[in-house]
Design a protein around this motif. Sequence first.
Motif, PDB file in Angstrom:
ATOM      1  N   ARG A 116       6.767  -2.833  40.767  1.00  0.00           N
ATOM      2  CA  ARG A 116       5.913  -1.830  40.182  1.00  0.00           C
ATOM      3  C   ARG A 116       5.066  -1.286  41.664  1.00  0.00           C
ATOM      4  NH1 ARG A 116       3.158  -3.119  34.792  1.00  0.00           N
ATOM      5  NH2 ARG A 116       2.572  -0.954  35.176  1.00  0.00           N
ATOM      6  N   ASP A 117       4.806  -0.074  41.709  1.00  0.00           N
ATOM      7  CA  ASP A 117       4.097   0.435  42.831  1.00  0.00           C
ATOM      8  C   ASP A 117       2.793   0.275  42.727  1.00  0.00           C
ATOM      9  OD1 ASP A 117       6.363   1.736  43.826  1.00  0.00           O
ATOM     10  OD2 ASP A 117       6.019   3.778  42.980  1.00  0.00           O
ATOM     11  N   ARG A 133      -1.540   1.010  43.096  1.00  0.00           N
ATOM     12  CA  ARG A 133      -2.357   1.895  42.984  1.00  0.00           C
ATOM     13  C   ARG A 133      -2.301   2.732  44.397  1.00  0.00           C
ATOM     14  NH1 ARG A 133      -6.284   3.886  39.443  1.00  0.00           N
ATOM     15  NH2 ARG A 133      -7.909   5.155  40.308  1.00  0.00           N
ATOM     16  N   GLU A 174      -0.162   2.905  46.847  1.00  0.00           N
ATOM     17  CA  GLU A 174       1.230   3.694  46.987  1.00  0.00           C
ATOM     18  C   GLU A 174       1.430   4.885  46.265  1.00  0.00           C
ATOM     19  OE1 GLU A 174       4.086  -0.093  48.113  1.00  0.00           O
ATOM     20  OE2 GLU A 174       3.834   0.611  46.356  1.00  0.00           O
ATOM     21  N   LYS A 175       0.776   4.794  44.844  1.00  0.00           N
ATOM     22  CA  LYS A 175       0.856   5.955  44.061  1.00  0.00           C
ATOM     23  C   LYS A 175       0.015   7.147  44.455  1.00  0.00           C
ATOM     24  CE  LYS A 175       1.883   3.483  39.834  1.00  0.00           C
ATOM     25  NZ  LYS A 175       1.364   3.352  38.396  1.00  0.00           N
ATOM     26  N   ARG A 198       1.635   8.573  47.614  1.00  0.00           N
ATOM     27  CA  ARG A 198       2.698   9.472  47.294  1.00  0.00           C
ATOM     28  C   ARG A 198       2.481  10.818  46.787  1.00  0.00           C
ATOM     29  NH1 ARG A 198       4.617   6.570  43.113  1.00  0.00           N
ATOM     30  NH2 ARG A 198       6.115   5.431  44.550  1.00  0.00           N
ATOM     31  N   TRP A 199       1.180  10.817  46.037  1.00  0.00           N
ATOM     32  CA  TRP A 199       0.855  12.240  45.164  1.00  0.00           C
ATOM     33  C   TRP A 199       0.135  12.961  46.236  1.00  0.00           C
ATOM     34  CZ3 TRP A 199       2.383  14.449  41.313  1.00  0.00           C
ATOM     35  CH2 TRP A 199       2.959  13.712  40.060  1.00  0.00           C
TER      36      TRP A 199
END
Length: 279
Positions: free
Chosen positions: A2-3, A5, A7-8, A11-12
Motif C-alpha cells: 500500500r502506498d 501518505r 507517496e500519494k 503522486r497527486w
Amino acid sequence: MRDTRGEKIFRWVTIVVLSVFILIPLYVMATSAIKPLGDVQGDFTWWPSHITFSAFRSMWQTIPLAHYFVNSLIVCSIATLCSVIIAIFASFAMSRWRFRGRNIFSTTVLSTQMFPGVLFLLPLYIIFVNIDTSTGVTLIGTKLGLIITYLTFSLPFSIWMLAGYFDGIPRELDEASMVDGCTPWGALWRVVLPAAKPGVVAVAIYSFMTAWGEVLFASVMTTDANRTLAVGLRLYSTQTNVYWNEIMAASLVVSVPVVLVFLLLQRSFVAGLTAGAVK
C-alpha cells in the motif's frame, strides 16, 4: 504494498503540475481562437471580452488550408500503411529466422535512432536529385518523395518494436498452426499478428503522428502544390500582419485528426492486450 501518505501526495502533486503544464497552453490556444484579432494582438487576457468564431471561417480563405489538409492526410496515411506493412514482414523475419547478418541488421536499425533527423536532410536531398537525374523519377517536390522520407524515420523504430513483440510470442504457436496446415506466412497472418495487435497499433500511431507534425523535411521536400499542414500554417504570418487567432483556430482543427486516430486506435490497443492475455 500500500502506498504511504507521502507517496500519494507526491503522486497527486505531480499529476496536478503536469496537468496544468499541459492544459494552460491548450486553454490559451482555444480562447485566442475565439477572440478578435485586435484582442489577441493587444494585452493578454485570460477570457475574451468578445467571443467570435470568425477565425474558424476566415482561416480557410486566408490560405488554402483544405488543400494542405488533404495533402497531409494522403501523405501520412500512405506513409503509415507502408511503414506498418514493411515493418511486419521485416520484424517477422528477424524474429523467426536466423540468417547471416541478422545481428548486424538489427543493430544498424536500432543505431539509426541515435542520430538527429536533420543530419539526413542533405543526404536525402542529394539522393533524390541523383535519382531524378539518372532515372527521370522526380521525388523532390512530390508526395512520393515525402512519403519515402517519412518511411526513413518511422521504419527503424517500427521494425525494432514489432520484432520485440514477435519475440514475445511463443514459437510453439507457429509450429502448432503449421501442423494444422498453415504455411509460415499463414501462421503470421492467422496466429502471430492477432497476438501482436498492440504492437501493430502502437507502430501505426507512432508512424502517423511522426509524419503529421513534421516540419523540417516537409518545408524542403514540398512545393506550393503539395505542401502539408505543418508547413502551411506558417503562411498565416505575412510581411504586414500575423493572424494569431486564425493560427490558433487552424491549430485546433489540425489537432483533430491526430486525436481521433489516437482515440480510435486506443480501443484496439486495449482490446489487443486483453485478447493476448486470454490466449
